[in-house]
Enzyme design. Structure first.
Site, PDB file in Angstrom:
ATOM      1  N   HIS A  94       0.886  -1.175   0.000  1.00 17.16           N
ATOM      2  CA  HIS A  94       0.000   0.000   0.000  1.00 17.16           C
ATOM      3  C   HIS A  94       0.914   1.212   0.000  1.00 17.16           C
ATOM      4  O   HIS A  94       2.023   1.143   0.548  1.00 17.16           O
ATOM      5  CB  HIS A  94      -0.907  -0.004   1.248  1.00 17.16           C
ATOM      6  CG  HIS A  94      -2.072   0.926   1.123  1.00 17.16           C
ATOM      7  ND1 HIS A  94      -1.953   2.284   1.271  1.00 17.16           N
ATOM      8  CD2 HIS A  94      -3.373   0.698   0.826  1.00 17.16           C
ATOM      9  CE1 HIS A  94      -3.140   2.846   1.076  1.00 17.16           C
ATOM     10  NE2 HIS A  94      -4.020   1.909   0.806  1.00 17.16           N
ATOM     11  N   GLU A 142      -4.026   2.992  -7.107  1.00 13.61           N
ATOM     12  CA  GLU A 142      -4.412   4.160  -6.291  1.00 13.61           C
ATOM     13  C   GLU A 142      -3.307   5.212  -6.357  1.00 13.61           C
ATOM     14  O   GLU A 142      -2.279   5.066  -5.672  1.00 13.61           O
ATOM     15  CB  GLU A 142      -4.557   3.757  -4.824  1.00 13.61           C
ATOM     16  CG  GLU A 142      -5.478   2.601  -4.561  1.00 13.61           C
ATOM     17  CD  GLU A 142      -5.739   2.415  -3.070  1.00 13.61           C
ATOM     18  OE1 GLU A 142      -6.885   2.162  -2.734  1.00 13.61           O
ATOM     19  OE2 GLU A 142      -4.793   2.541  -2.259  1.00 13.61           O
TER      20      GLU A 142
HETATM   21  O1  G3P Z   1      -6.845   1.551   0.363  1.00  7.76           O
HETATM   22  C1  G3P Z   1      -7.784   2.512   0.009  1.00  7.76           C
HETATM   23  C2  G3P Z   1      -7.260   3.858  -0.050  1.00  7.76           C
HETATM   24  O2  G3P Z   1      -5.918   4.078   0.013  1.00  7.76           O
HETATM   25  C3  G3P Z   1      -8.093   4.919  -0.640  1.00  7.76           C
HETATM   26  O3  G3P Z   1      -8.338   5.788   0.405  1.00  7.76           O
HETATM   27  O4  G3P Z   1      -9.584   7.461   1.606  1.00  7.76           O
HETATM   28  O5  G3P Z   1      -8.932   7.863  -0.760  1.00  7.76           O
HETATM   29  O6  G3P Z   1     -10.698   6.213  -0.238  1.00  7.76           O
HETATM   30  P1  G3P Z   1      -9.453   6.895   0.245  1.00  7.76           P
END
Ligand code: G3P
Length: 225
Positions: A94, A142
């Site tokens: 992550h 992400e």
């Molecule tokens: O693992 C999910 C994450 O990193 C996304 O976070 O708060 O942007 O939905 P968020």
């Protein structure tokens, strides 16, 4: 295997999702999943895994695993111990807890050996391709700069999602592809699917929402409509 398309909620270490509060969210998700025949999963802190697994039917994931064997290690998370809680799988890597590529590979192998599903979180197109070549079950792209923000990756940078999908599909036709960062509602989920993914991974859009049930119901609309 996690049914696609899916919404995976990573509750991280938010104050709003510790212990009983994480259980409450998991129960709400369980109910919404049943009501809508939707695929929802939750990734919780290791200290909450067993308690939550015992109370809900949705798949429960660990947020992290380490590439270790049982033995003399302190403060690490053992794949076998995750399996023992009854969890279905684990996030691997992550942007908030980075692993080397070699570690990611080892985590996937060890998780597979225990029948645990893996969602490898990645930060860009190149690492997404590398992760899909390692044969994880899911890859979740992400962009780190959008994590925890107000704008969904599907609006702020749809190109990165599309490019990741195209690049991943050139090397792996099977792996599930998720996207995440800033995802908040059903439109974001629908857009993610339109861009070629099989769903989303999100955190703050639900965990920090005043009305979590409402937030979850809004998200699910993007899966089912
Ligand atoms: O693992 C999910 C994450 O990193 C996304 O976070 O708060 O942007 O939905 P968020």
């Amino acid at each position: 295997m996690l049914k696609k398309p899916t919404i995976v909620l990573n509750v991280k270490t938010y104050q709003e999702a510790i212990g009983k509060k994480a259980l409450e969210i998991a129960k709400q998700m369980d109910q919404i999943a049943k009501q809508n025949s939707a695929s929802l999963a939750i990734a919780v802190q290791p200290t909450d895994l067993r308690m939550i697994v015992e109370e809900v039917e949705i798949p429960v994931y660990a947020q992290h695993v380490d590439p270790i064997k049982p033995g003399s290690h302190t403060g690490w998370i053992l794949p076998e111990a995750i399996k023992d809680t009854g969890a279905k799988g684990t996030l691997v890597n992550h942007s908030e807890h980075r692993l080397t590529l070699a570690d990611i590979d080892e985590c996937i192998r060890k998780a597979k050996a225990y029948g645990l599903e893996t969602i490898v979180c990645t930060n860009n197109v190149q690492t997404s391709v590398a992760a899909s070549e390692l044969e994880s079950d899911f890859v979740a792209i992400e962009p780190p700069e959008l994590i925890g923000g107000d704008t969904s990756v599907t609006t702020a940078n749809p190109e990165i999602v599309k490019d990741a999908v195209d690049a991943i599909r050139r090397v792996n036709s099977e792996v599930g592809i998720l996207c995440g960062a800033g995802v908040k509602n059903g439109e974001d989920v629908a857009k993610a699917i339109e861009l070629g993914t099989q769903g989303v991974l999100l955190a703050s859009g639900v965990v920090k929402a005043k009305d979590k049930v409402r937030a979850l119901n809004q998200l699910v609309r993007g899966l089912i409509e």
